[in-house]
Each structure stands twice: as C-alpha cells, then as structure tokens.
Design a protein around this motif. Structure first.
Motif, PDB file in Angstrom:
ATOM      1  N   LYS A  11      41.874  77.970  46.333  1.00  0.00           N
ATOM      2  CA  LYS A  11      41.736  78.491  47.688  1.00  0.00           C
ATOM      3  C   LYS A  11      40.562  79.465  47.793  1.00  0.00           C
ATOM      4  O   LYS A  11      39.935  79.588  48.844  1.00  0.00           O
ATOM      5  N   ARG A  12      40.255  80.146  46.690  1.00  0.00           N
ATOM      6  CA  ARG A  12      39.143  81.092  46.696  1.00  0.00           C
ATOM      7  C   ARG A  12      37.793  80.412  46.481  1.00  0.00           C
ATOM      8  O   ARG A  12      36.761  81.073  46.570  1.00  0.00           O
ATOM      9  N   SER A  65      33.421  82.135  45.062  1.00  0.00           N
ATOM     10  CA  SER A  65      32.923  81.850  46.412  1.00  0.00           C
ATOM     11  C   SER A  65      31.718  80.915  46.403  1.00  0.00           C
ATOM     12  O   SER A  65      31.392  80.294  47.420  1.00  0.00           O
ATOM     13  N   GLU A  70      45.672  79.197  43.754  1.00  0.00           N
ATOM     14  CA  GLU A  70      45.033  80.335  44.410  1.00  0.00           C
ATOM     15  C   GLU A  70      43.538  80.380  44.101  1.00  0.00           C
ATOM     16  O   GLU A  70      42.717  80.694  44.984  1.00  0.00           O
TER      17      GLU A  70
END
Length: 314
Positions: free
Chosen positions: A213-214, A177, A210
């Motif tokens: 995307k995170r 993040s 993925e």
C-alpha cells in the motif's frame, strides 16, 4: 542481465569451530575469505547459476582491491567507484551447533562526490543497455542519506529497468514511494517497517500488504526457517523448503533473491526458485553461494493456501 549495487560491501572472514568459548583462545577447524555484501552475494549466486551480472560497488584500500580480485576470479564483472576509505572486513564464527556469531564493521564514510559518482556509474554505464533488473542491496554507508535508494529507484525506472530492493529501516521506508518492483524484507525488518510484532504467517501477510500500500509492487518476505511469502497484485503465495541441518545462514537471503530474479522476478515459480536457493545456501559453509547441483527443487512446496494462523518460530 542483472546488475547489483552494494553501497557498503565487505570482505567476509568465516571461522568454523566446535564451540566458541568467550575469553579464551579458540582454534578454528576451518576458515575462509569470501567477497561480501548483500548485492555482491546476489551477483555471486547469479554467476553460479549461469546468469550475466555486473557488481557495482565503492571500493577502497587493499581490502577493496582484494574484494575486486576475488570477484573477478569468480567470473563476475566489477564496476567500481574508488573511495578514500578502506572497504570493511566482517568476521563470522560458525559453531558446530549451528550458532553463528557475526561482527560487522561500520565501513567507510562516503563523501558527497563519491555518492554522486556511484549514482552516475549506474545511470550512465548500466541503464538502457539490456539490463533487466537492478538489485540494490544492503545497508547504506555513512555519508549516504536514507533517501539515496529512493533516488536510485527513480533513476532506474526512468531508464526502463526493474528494481529489487533489499534494505531496512529508514532507507526502506523512504524508497517505497518510488515504487520499487520488489522489496525483500525478513521478519524482523517487516516488523520494524510497520511498527508492530510479526508473530504469525498472517501477521507477515498483513505487514507485507501494508508495504504494498505504501508503494512496493511486490513483497518477497523471508520468514527464516518458516519459509517465504510473495505478496503481489497477481496473487499471494507461501512456500517452504525443509532443511535437515543449517551450516551457515550468511548470505542465504541474498541467494534467495538471486534465485527469485533469475527465475523472472514474479509469480510462484520465482518464489519456488528463491526457496530452493535459500535452502541450499544454509547448508554450505560461510557465505558460499549455491550452484545448480546444490539445489533440491523437489523439496520446495509453494501454495496459494496460506496458513495464516501458523505461529512463527523464534
């Protein structure tokens, strides 16, 4: 200028022998002692290639002193935080068949003060001084929370440098993040991160997507003998570099990351450099890092035409 940080460094002792026989006395044909830890190996490979680098790491005891001495003897600048525990010593046993048995020590536990000092050393002494990349590599030692790398990524970005992250498990997931500029998982770490098997190149592409995307801006995924992937906003690429015989794969992924960062840290040219460095490393003893003369760029193939259906070996 590329700074590396290795929160859990080691001395790496490697023994080479014909065949390991458990429960018996085994005599090594050769042995060597190398400075170890993923970020340490990245600094060693960068130095071998002629790049400027500083290794930031916590060091304790006689083993820590020896580790620093070995690095400085190789021309690597060392920025150390003194800790009360002893730096760990890892052992690898390499057989003629290519089989490698590794025994990794747990390592010391860092106190809250030592953890804070390590962050401060990066923030106060190395950011904003012409640093292009900070490579954060390896497992976190006892005493450091999984969010430690996430905090470091945030601090590095505020200082204007880019960050490469090579770790796994909760530490990797917690840091996504904070948007690291590149993460470098291997196949097993990809599967762990997304919670499903990675059996084909296409599975690896999906898993890397993925992670993007995170929060990861790029994913440099090592697939072992099956090559590497680079998944980024600018495009996706797959590459391979055949190797006739593997002598030791200790540090090969670290050499790949060094090649990638040394070539700019983005795009197919950097992926090709990563593959050339990794292929050279597995043909060297112990955790020896490749020099330019060891590289074979002509053996590397990089393409945007990714073989999604290709099964992964192993």
């Amino acid at each position: 200028m590329i700074v590396t940080i290795t929160p859990n460094p080691s001395l790496d002792r490697t023994y080479e022998l014909g065949t390991l026989t458990p429960g018996e006395v085994n005599r090594a044909a050769h042995d060597r002692l190398d400075p170890g830890g993923k970020g340490v190996n990245v600094s060693r490979a960068l130095t071998a290639a002629g790049h400027r680098t500083t290794a930031v790491l916590p060091l304790g005891g006689l083993s820590g002193q020896l580790l620093a001495d070995l690095l400085r003897s190789q021309g690597i600048d060392v920025a150390a935080v003194a800790i009360s525990g002893d730096t760990r010593i890892n052992v690898s046993i390499a057989e003629d068949s290519g089989s490698l048995t590794k025994i990794n020590a747990v390592g010391p536990e860092l106190s809250a003060a030592e953890s804070a000092a390590l962050l401060a050393l990066v923030r106060e002494d190395h950011l904003g001084h012409g640093v292009d990349w900070l490579a954060c590599c390896g497992s976190l030692p006892r005493g450091l929370a999984p969010e430690w790398y996430a905090e470091l990524v945030a601090q590095v970005h505020s200082g204007g440098a880019r960050i490469a992250l090579d770790t796994s498990g909760p530490a990797l997931l917690a840091a996504l993040s904070a948007r690291p500029d590149v993460v470098k998982p291997n196949r097993e770490e990809l599967a762990e991160a997304v919670g499903r098997p990675v059996a084909t190149v296409g599975d690896a592409v999906d898993a890397a997507g993925e992670l993007r995307k995170r929060g990861a801006q790029q994913v440099l995924a090592s697939l072992g003998a099956d090559g590497m992937l680079l998944i980024a906003e600018e495009g996706n690429w797959y590459g391979s570099a055949p190797v006739a015989a593997v002598r030791s794969d200790v540090g090969a992924g670290d050499a790949s990351l060094a090649g990638f960062l040394g070539a700019g840290g983005s795009g197919p040219e950097a992926l090709a450099a990563a593959l050339a460095h990794g292929a050279a490393a597995v043909q060297l003893p112990g955790s020896v890092m490749p020099a330019p003369a060891d590289l074979d760029p002509a053996a590397v193939v990089v393409t945007a035409d990714i073989p999604l259906e290709r099964p992964l070996s192993g």
